[in-house]
Design a protein around this motif. Structure first.
Motif, mmCIF file in Angstrom:
data_model
loop_
_atom_site.group_PDB
_atom_site.id
_atom_site.type_symbol
_atom_site.label_atom_id
_atom_site.label_comp_id
_atom_site.label_asym_id
_atom_site.label_seq_id
_atom_site.Cartn_x
_atom_site.Cartn_y
_atom_site.Cartn_z
ATOM 1 N N GLU A 34 -23.261 61.517 112.533
ATOM 2 C CA GLU A 34 -23.092 61.899 113.810
ATOM 3 C C GLU A 34 -22.666 63.154 113.695
ATOM 4 O O GLU A 34 -21.663 63.730 112.932
ATOM 5 C CB GLU A 34 -21.996 61.221 114.407
ATOM 6 N N THR A 35 -23.485 64.376 114.210
ATOM 7 C CA THR A 35 -22.855 65.501 114.116
ATOM 8 C C THR A 35 -22.808 66.342 115.570
ATOM 9 O O THR A 35 -23.879 65.934 116.529
ATOM 10 C CB THR A 35 -23.825 66.509 113.173
ATOM 11 N N LEU A 36 -22.279 67.437 115.709
ATOM 12 C CA LEU A 36 -22.140 68.143 116.949
ATOM 13 C C LEU A 36 -23.468 68.851 116.944
ATOM 14 O O LEU A 36 -24.118 69.264 116.255
ATOM 15 C CB LEU A 36 -21.091 69.151 116.987
ATOM 16 N N SER A 37 -23.930 68.788 118.233
ATOM 17 C CA SER A 37 -25.270 69.391 118.583
ATOM 18 C C SER A 37 -25.509 70.837 118.480
ATOM 19 O O SER A 37 -26.432 71.490 118.464
ATOM 20 C CB SER A 37 -25.866 68.753 120.079
ATOM 21 N N ASN A 38 -24.312 71.537 118.455
ATOM 22 C CA ASN A 38 -24.265 73.039 118.740
ATOM 23 C C ASN A 38 -25.530 73.899 117.778
ATOM 24 O O ASN A 38 -26.687 73.598 118.174
ATOM 25 C CB ASN A 38 -22.978 73.763 118.031
ATOM 26 N N GLY A 39 -25.380 74.403 116.632
ATOM 27 C CA GLY A 39 -26.140 75.100 116.031
ATOM 28 C C GLY A 39 -27.104 74.305 115.117
ATOM 29 O O GLY A 39 -28.410 74.621 114.691
ATOM 30 N N ALA A 40 -26.781 72.811 114.952
ATOM 31 C CA ALA A 40 -27.570 71.994 113.980
ATOM 32 C C ALA A 40 -29.155 71.741 114.930
ATOM 33 O O ALA A 40 -30.022 71.761 114.103
ATOM 34 C CB ALA A 40 -26.876 70.839 113.948
ATOM 35 N N VAL A 41 -29.126 71.803 116.116
ATOM 36 C CA VAL A 41 -30.369 71.512 116.775
ATOM 37 C C VAL A 41 -31.421 72.381 116.805
ATOM 38 O O VAL A 41 -32.273 72.077 116.641
ATOM 39 C CB VAL A 41 -30.070 71.197 118.549
ATOM 40 N N THR A 42 -31.185 73.982 116.671
ATOM 41 C CA THR A 42 -31.562 75.015 116.465
ATOM 42 C C THR A 42 -32.815 74.822 115.189
ATOM 43 O O THR A 42 -33.919 75.117 115.283
ATOM 44 C CB THR A 42 -30.810 76.017 116.489
ATOM 45 N N GLN A 43 -32.176 74.156 114.161
ATOM 46 C CA GLN A 43 -32.845 74.186 112.930
ATOM 47 C C GLN A 43 -33.639 72.857 112.928
ATOM 48 O O GLN A 43 -34.710 72.762 112.101
ATOM 49 C CB GLN A 43 -31.845 74.028 111.764
ATOM 50 N N MET A 44 -33.443 71.824 113.709
ATOM 51 C CA MET A 44 -34.169 70.762 113.479
ATOM 52 C C MET A 44 -35.720 70.799 114.261
ATOM 53 O O MET A 44 -36.140 71.602 115.177
ATOM 54 C CB MET A 44 -33.586 69.480 114.258
ATOM 55 N N GLN A 45 -36.544 69.737 113.671
ATOM 56 C CA GLN A 45 -37.736 69.866 114.248
ATOM 57 C C GLN A 45 -38.075 69.034 115.611
ATOM 58 O O GLN A 45 -37.361 68.076 115.821
ATOM 59 C CB GLN A 45 -38.740 69.098 113.320
ATOM 60 N N GLY A 46 -38.751 69.912 116.489
ATOM 61 C CA GLY A 46 -39.000 69.257 117.782
ATOM 62 C C GLY A 46 -39.499 70.126 118.734
ATOM 63 O O GLY A 46 -39.246 71.446 118.562
ATOM 64 N N SER A 47 -39.953 69.680 119.795
ATOM 65 C CA SER A 47 -40.232 70.590 120.884
ATOM 66 C C SER A 47 -39.209 71.540 121.670
ATOM 67 O O SER A 47 -38.016 71.019 121.405
ATOM 68 C CB SER A 47 -41.195 69.765 122.082
ATOM 69 N N ASN A 48 -39.595 72.509 122.239
ATOM 70 C CA ASN A 48 -38.626 73.089 122.985
ATOM 71 C C ASN A 48 -37.960 72.235 123.998
ATOM 72 O O ASN A 48 -36.551 72.528 124.216
ATOM 73 C CB ASN A 48 -39.309 74.091 123.854
ATOM 74 N N GLN A 49 -38.525 71.455 124.726
ATOM 75 C CA GLN A 49 -37.933 70.223 125.630
ATOM 76 C C GLN A 49 -36.773 69.544 124.779
ATOM 77 O O GLN A 49 -35.868 69.383 125.295
ATOM 78 C CB GLN A 49 -38.839 69.652 126.128
ATOM 79 N N GLN A 50 -37.294 68.995 123.781
ATOM 80 C CA GLN A 50 -36.307 68.203 123.064
ATOM 81 C C GLN A 50 -35.163 69.001 122.424
ATOM 82 O O GLN A 50 -33.867 68.370 122.485
ATOM 83 C CB GLN A 50 -36.942 67.523 121.727
ATOM 84 N N LYS A 51 -35.229 70.161 121.967
ATOM 85 C CA LYS A 51 -34.357 70.971 121.607
ATOM 86 C C LYS A 51 -33.389 71.486 122.797
ATOM 87 O O LYS A 51 -31.904 71.410 122.558
ATOM 88 C CB LYS A 51 -34.771 72.438 121.028
ATOM 89 N N ARG A 52 -33.906 71.499 123.933
ATOM 90 C CA ARG A 52 -33.005 72.092 125.052
ATOM 91 C C ARG A 52 -32.282 70.760 125.598
ATOM 92 O O ARG A 52 -30.940 71.077 125.791
ATOM 93 C CB ARG A 52 -33.959 72.303 126.099
ATOM 94 N N GLU A 53 -32.814 69.617 125.639
ATOM 95 C CA GLU A 53 -31.891 68.502 125.867
ATOM 96 C C GLU A 53 -31.016 68.194 124.789
ATOM 97 O O GLU A 53 -29.957 67.637 125.165
ATOM 98 C CB GLU A 53 -32.944 67.234 126.019
ATOM 99 N N ALA A 54 -31.393 68.527 123.530
ATOM 100 C CA ALA A 54 -30.398 67.907 122.449
ATOM 101 C C ALA A 54 -29.155 69.026 122.506
ATOM 102 O O ALA A 54 -27.885 68.586 122.392
ATOM 103 C CB ALA A 54 -30.917 68.120 121.146
ATOM 104 N N ARG A 55 -29.460 70.263 122.896
ATOM 105 C CA ARG A 55 -28.570 71.354 123.012
ATOM 106 C C ARG A 55 -27.411 70.948 124.082
ATOM 107 O O ARG A 55 -26.354 71.143 124.050
ATOM 108 C CB ARG A 55 -28.822 72.635 123.196
ATOM 109 N N GLN A 56 -27.837 70.263 125.141
ATOM 110 C CA GLN A 56 -27.048 69.720 126.240
ATOM 111 C C GLN A 56 -26.147 68.558 125.952
ATOM 112 O O GLN A 56 -25.095 68.333 126.581
ATOM 113 C CB GLN A 56 -27.903 69.514 127.441
ATOM 114 N N ALA A 57 -26.553 68.013 124.781
ATOM 115 C CA ALA A 57 -25.884 66.775 124.601
ATOM 116 C C ALA A 57 -24.545 67.462 123.668
ATOM 117 O O ALA A 57 -24.248 68.394 123.239
ATOM 118 C CB ALA A 57 -26.774 65.961 123.674
#
Length: 104
Positions: A34-57
């Motif tokens: 389990e990791t904070l979603s901050n900068g980690a999400v930007t580096q992960m693979q996924g659509s722009n929508q998935q990254k947007r939702e993950a950054r809000q988590a």
């Protein structure tokens, strides 16, 4: 960890994180990080929508199967080493944790 459900699939390869146990019931394999979603999400693979939702988590739960733990030299709780591999992780196979789930 939070009250959110754990991922059912490995975030690296997409394989399931369950085997059939001795009594025939599903048995979890691998590790959940389990990791904070901050900068980690930007580096992960996924659509722009998935990254947007993950950054809000608040956080992201990442499941890793035994083979990928070994292939990536990850030990249980090894978030430092995992952070070097965020670009190999698919958001499709993660679970998002909202802040409201922390109060449970």
């Amino acid at each position: 960890m939070t009250g959110e459900p754990d991922p059912n699939y490995c975030a690296f390869c997409g394989d399931g994180l369950y085997n059939r146990g001795p009594s025939g019931n599903p048995q979890r394999i691998g590790e959940i990080f389990e990791t904070l979603s901050n900068g980690a999400v930007t580096q992960m693979q996924g659509s722009n929508q998935q990254k947007r939702e993950a950054r809000q988590a608040f956080a992201v739960k990442i499941g890793v199967c035994p083979e990928c733990l070994n292939d990536n030299d990850l030990a249980p709780g090894d978030l430092d080493n995992l952070s070097n591999k965020y670009d190999q992780i698919s958001l499709t196979y993660t679970e998002l944790v909202s802040e409201r789930d922390l109060s449970k």
